[in-house]
Design a protein around this motif. Structure first.
Motif, PDB file in Angstrom:
ATOM      1  N   THR A  21       0.846  -1.191   0.000  1.00 30.31           N
ATOM      2  CA  THR A  21       0.000   0.000   0.000  1.00 30.31           C
ATOM      3  C   THR A  21       0.885   1.246   0.000  1.00 30.31           C
ATOM      4  N   THR A  22       0.323   2.367  -0.368  1.00 32.70           N
ATOM      5  CA  THR A  22       1.086   3.612  -0.499  1.00 32.70           C
ATOM      6  C   THR A  22       1.773   4.024   0.791  1.00 32.70           C
ATOM      7  N   GLY A  23       1.138   3.856   1.911  1.00 34.25           N
ATOM      8  CA  GLY A  23       1.695   4.306   3.178  1.00 34.25           C
ATOM      9  C   GLY A  23       2.541   3.279   3.907  1.00 34.25           C
ATOM     10  N   HIS A  24       2.800   2.151   3.282  1.00 35.50           N
ATOM     11  CA  HIS A  24       3.562   1.093   3.942  1.00 35.50           C
ATOM     12  C   HIS A  24       4.975   1.588   4.265  1.00 35.50           C
ATOM     13  N   PRO A  25       5.504   1.253   5.454  1.00 34.62           N
ATOM     14  CA  PRO A  25       6.816   1.759   5.852  1.00 34.62           C
ATOM     15  C   PRO A  25       7.979   1.251   4.998  1.00 34.62           C
ATOM     16  N   LEU A  26       7.809   0.171   4.271  1.00 40.58           N
ATOM     17  CA  LEU A  26       8.893  -0.342   3.430  1.00 40.58           C
ATOM     18  C   LEU A  26       8.969   0.300   2.048  1.00 40.58           C
ATOM     19  N   VAL A  27       7.939   1.030   1.656  1.00 42.79           N
ATOM     20  CA  VAL A  27       7.935   1.641   0.325  1.00 42.79           C
ATOM     21  C   VAL A  27       9.128   2.579   0.124  1.00 42.79           C
ATOM     22  N   LYS A  33      16.321   1.671  -2.772  1.00 46.51           N
ATOM     23  CA  LYS A  33      17.107   0.579  -3.368  1.00 46.51           C
ATOM     24  C   LYS A  33      16.934   0.561  -4.884  1.00 46.51           C
ATOM     25  N   GLN A  34      15.721   0.807  -5.346  1.00 45.65           N
ATOM     26  CA  GLN A  34      15.463   0.847  -6.785  1.00 45.65           C
ATOM     27  C   GLN A  34      16.237   1.988  -7.439  1.00 45.65           C
ATOM     28  N   LEU A  37      19.929   1.089  -7.620  1.00 45.91           N
ATOM     29  CA  LEU A  37      20.171   0.078  -8.644  1.00 45.91           C
ATOM     30  C   LEU A  37      20.079   0.679 -10.045  1.00 45.91           C
ATOM     31  N   GLU A  38      19.086   1.531 -10.276  1.00 47.38           N
ATOM     32  CA  GLU A  38      18.944   2.181 -11.581  1.00 47.38           C
ATOM     33  C   GLU A  38      20.131   3.093 -11.880  1.00 47.38           C
ATOM     34  N   ALA A  39      20.656   3.765 -10.854  1.00 41.85           N
ATOM     35  CA  ALA A  39      21.830   4.615 -11.054  1.00 41.85           C
ATOM     36  C   ALA A  39      23.043   3.776 -11.434  1.00 41.85           C
ATOM     37  N   GLY A  40      23.205   2.640 -10.802  1.00 45.44           N
ATOM     38  CA  GLY A  40      24.314   1.746 -11.129  1.00 45.44           C
ATOM     39  C   GLY A  40      24.212   1.205 -12.540  1.00 45.44           C
ATOM     40  N   ILE A  41      23.017   0.835 -12.936  1.00 41.27           N
ATOM     41  CA  ILE A  41      22.793   0.327 -14.289  1.00 41.27           C
ATOM     42  C   ILE A  41      23.081   1.421 -15.309  1.00 41.27           C
TER      43      ILE A  41
END
Length: 62
Positions: A21-27, A33-34, A37-41
């Motif tokens: 969900t939008t408010g989930h603490p792991l978002v 992390k995404q 990873l995108e910067a590294g790629i």
């Protein structure tokens, strides 16, 4: 030069975010992390483009 495969890690991070969900603490953690990873790629792709455009006067195996 070998072409870069699609990142399964990136695909997993995107899929994990879509399940929360939008408010989930792991978002925010997954989004950070995404982005990393995108910067590294992106950096790897820029280096590969330089190697494609320029020829070297010596044999290399990068």
């Amino acid at each position: 030069m070998k072409n870069r495969d699609y990142s399964l890690t990136l695909e997993g991070l995107v899929a994990a975010q879509s399940r929360l969900t939008t408010g989930h603490p792991l978002v925010p953690v997954l989004a950070a992390k995404q982005a990393s990873l995108e910067a590294g790629i992106g950096g790897e792709e820029r280096v590969a483009e330089i190697f494609r455009r320029h020829s070297f006067s010596f044999t290399n195996h990068l």
